[in-house]
Design a protein around this motif. Structure first.
Motif, PDB file in Angstrom:
ATOM      1  N   UNK A 151      -9.691  -4.107 -20.244  1.00 30.16           N
ATOM      2  CA  UNK A 151      -8.709  -5.224 -20.462  1.00 30.16           C
ATOM      3  C   UNK A 151      -8.210  -5.448 -19.324  1.00 30.16           C
ATOM      4  N   UNK A 152      -8.183  -4.568 -18.134  1.00 35.05           N
ATOM      5  CA  UNK A 152      -7.709  -4.905 -16.985  1.00 35.05           C
ATOM      6  C   UNK A 152      -8.802  -6.203 -16.186  1.00 35.05           C
ATOM      7  N   UNK A 153      -9.995  -5.589 -16.452  1.00 36.19           N
ATOM      8  CA  UNK A 153     -10.870  -6.819 -16.210  1.00 36.19           C
ATOM      9  C   UNK A 153     -10.598  -8.005 -16.738  1.00 36.19           C
ATOM     10  N   UNK A 154     -10.438  -8.147 -18.030  1.00 44.13           N
ATOM     11  CA  UNK A 154      -9.884  -9.271 -18.781  1.00 44.13           C
ATOM     12  C   UNK A 154      -8.439  -9.978 -18.205  1.00 44.13           C
ATOM     13  N   UNK A 155      -7.655  -9.133 -17.961  1.00 39.47           N
ATOM     14  CA  UNK A 155      -6.347  -9.603 -17.328  1.00 39.47           C
ATOM     15  C   UNK A 155      -6.638 -10.298 -15.796  1.00 39.47           C
ATOM     16  N   UNK A 156      -7.593  -9.800 -15.218  1.00 35.86           N
ATOM     17  CA  UNK A 156      -7.842 -10.412 -13.780  1.00 35.86           C
ATOM     18  C   UNK A 156      -8.468 -11.626 -14.131  1.00 35.86           C
ATOM     19  N   UNK A 157      -9.487 -11.672 -15.190  1.00 31.64           N
ATOM     20  CA  UNK A 157     -10.268 -12.813 -15.412  1.00 31.64           C
ATOM     21  C   UNK A 157      -9.196 -13.967 -15.927  1.00 31.64           C
ATOM     22  N   UNK A 158      -8.068 -13.848 -16.708  1.00 35.74           N
ATOM     23  CA  UNK A 158      -7.339 -14.683 -17.119  1.00 35.74           C
ATOM     24  C   UNK A 158      -6.623 -15.252 -15.866  1.00 35.74           C
ATOM     25  N   UNK A 159      -6.114 -14.588 -15.024  1.00 35.98           N
ATOM     26  CA  UNK A 159      -5.334 -14.895 -13.894  1.00 35.98           C
ATOM     27  C   UNK A 159      -6.079 -15.889 -13.156  1.00 35.98           C
ATOM     28  N   UNK A 160      -7.343 -15.519 -13.086  1.00 38.78           N
ATOM     29  CA  UNK A 160      -8.089 -16.468 -12.007  1.00 38.78           C
ATOM     30  C   UNK A 160      -8.470 -17.744 -12.866  1.00 38.78           C
ATOM     31  N   UNK A 161      -8.493 -17.729 -14.229  1.00 44.22           N
ATOM     32  CA  UNK A 161      -8.708 -18.985 -15.139  1.00 44.22           C
ATOM     33  C   UNK A 161      -7.535 -19.923 -15.139  1.00 44.22           C
ATOM     34  N   UNK A 162      -6.208 -19.221 -14.552  1.00 40.47           N
ATOM     35  CA  UNK A 162      -5.102 -20.068 -14.501  1.00 40.47           C
ATOM     36  C   UNK A 162      -4.359 -19.741 -15.925  1.00 40.47           C
ATOM     37  N   UNK A 163      -4.528 -18.928 -16.734  1.00 38.54           N
ATOM     38  CA  UNK A 163      -4.098 -18.667 -17.988  1.00 38.54           C
ATOM     39  C   UNK A 163      -2.956 -17.786 -17.704  1.00 38.54           C
ATOM     40  N   UNK A 164      -1.947 -17.960 -18.615  1.00 36.73           N
ATOM     41  CA  UNK A 164      -0.633 -17.096 -18.708  1.00 36.73           C
ATOM     42  C   UNK A 164      -0.665 -15.866 -19.478  1.00 36.73           C
ATOM     43  N   UNK A 165      -0.593 -14.868 -19.340  1.00 33.75           N
ATOM     44  CA  UNK A 165      -0.495 -13.655 -20.160  1.00 33.75           C
ATOM     45  C   UNK A 165       1.107 -13.049 -20.186  1.00 33.75           C
TER      46      UNK A 165
END
Length: 229
Positions: A151-165
């Motif tokens: 999940x933390x990896x997914x959170x990092x990928x979302x940030x790199x893709x410019x997505x807001x979590x």
């Protein structure tokens, strides 16, 4: 003792058969089915941490992985998410299989199908799986991962893709280790009650040492809602 090879299994059995130990706790029995069954045929009590892959007479302590994943998925659905991906660790692990089952059950009730991305065990594989999900499913709006590391990896990928979590993508992990509350934003996750598992294992083994009847123990998993949803 680390018992992950045929030779180490032989040493464990030797310790048990020569009564150098009074009882055995086997951790992560997924790949140790033959060892568990061989030990069960001795007079030394054996208990398992985790449900074994194959039905066994050896009692175990586990967490309700199916129920925990079902609750996490229901939480995402209640938040209005409809395009849910799941990042799965190695599928030879029973807890991963059970978490996928719980996720599928909740989606089935909602008339939805899972978007599955296989992964390994570390953050990097979680990030890679999340990137695949985002590329293959542009409307992806939620991810459940079968561990906090993924999940933390997914959170990092979302940030790199410019997505807001969580505005663009909600994320839920599984485990609630120390890192879960230290992420930014803090990770919503399913808590695995590690201390309670250890206590239950000790009670189970002591009961077997006393010659009392024992049954397997499944502890509840609780969803801990934080900022990623």
């Amino acid at each position: 003792m680390l018992a992950d090879t045929a030779e180490s299994h032989r040493r464990v059995v030797q310790h048990v058969e020569t009564r150098q130990v009074d009882g055995v706790v086997l951790v992560r029995p997924d790949g140790a089915g033959p060892l568990a069954e061989r030990l069960a045929r001795t007079e030394v009590p054996v208990v398992l941490l985790g449900r074994p892959a194959i039905a066994s007479l050896v009692p175990y302590v586990d967490v309700d992985n199916v129920g925990g994943a079902r609750a996490a998925t229901a939480h995402l659905l209640d938040r209005g998410r409809r395009n849910l991906g799941i990042i799965c660790g190695p599928m030879d692990l029973v807890d991963v299989q059970d978490r996928l089952t719980g996720h599928r059950n909740a989606l089935r009730q909602a008339g939805l199908h899972p978007l599955l991305a296989p992964a390994g065990l570390d953050r990097e594989s979680g990030a890679a799986a999340a990137r695949r999900l985002m590329a293959e499913h542009p409307r992806l709006d939620a991810v459940l991962a079968t561990s906090d590391h993924l999940a933390i990896g997914a959170l990092q990928a979302a940030g790199q893709a410019g997505l807001r979590v969580p505005e663009d993508l909600a994320i839920v992990g599984f485990g609630d280790g120390d890192a879960a509350s230290a992420t930014t934003p803090a990770l919503t996750t399913v808590r695995v009650p590690v201390t309670e598992q250890a206590l239950a294992l000790a009670r189970l083994l002591l009961s077997r040492l006393d010659g009392r009847h024992t049954t397997s123990v499944v502890l509840p998993a609780r969803l801990v809602v934080r900022e990623t949803t």
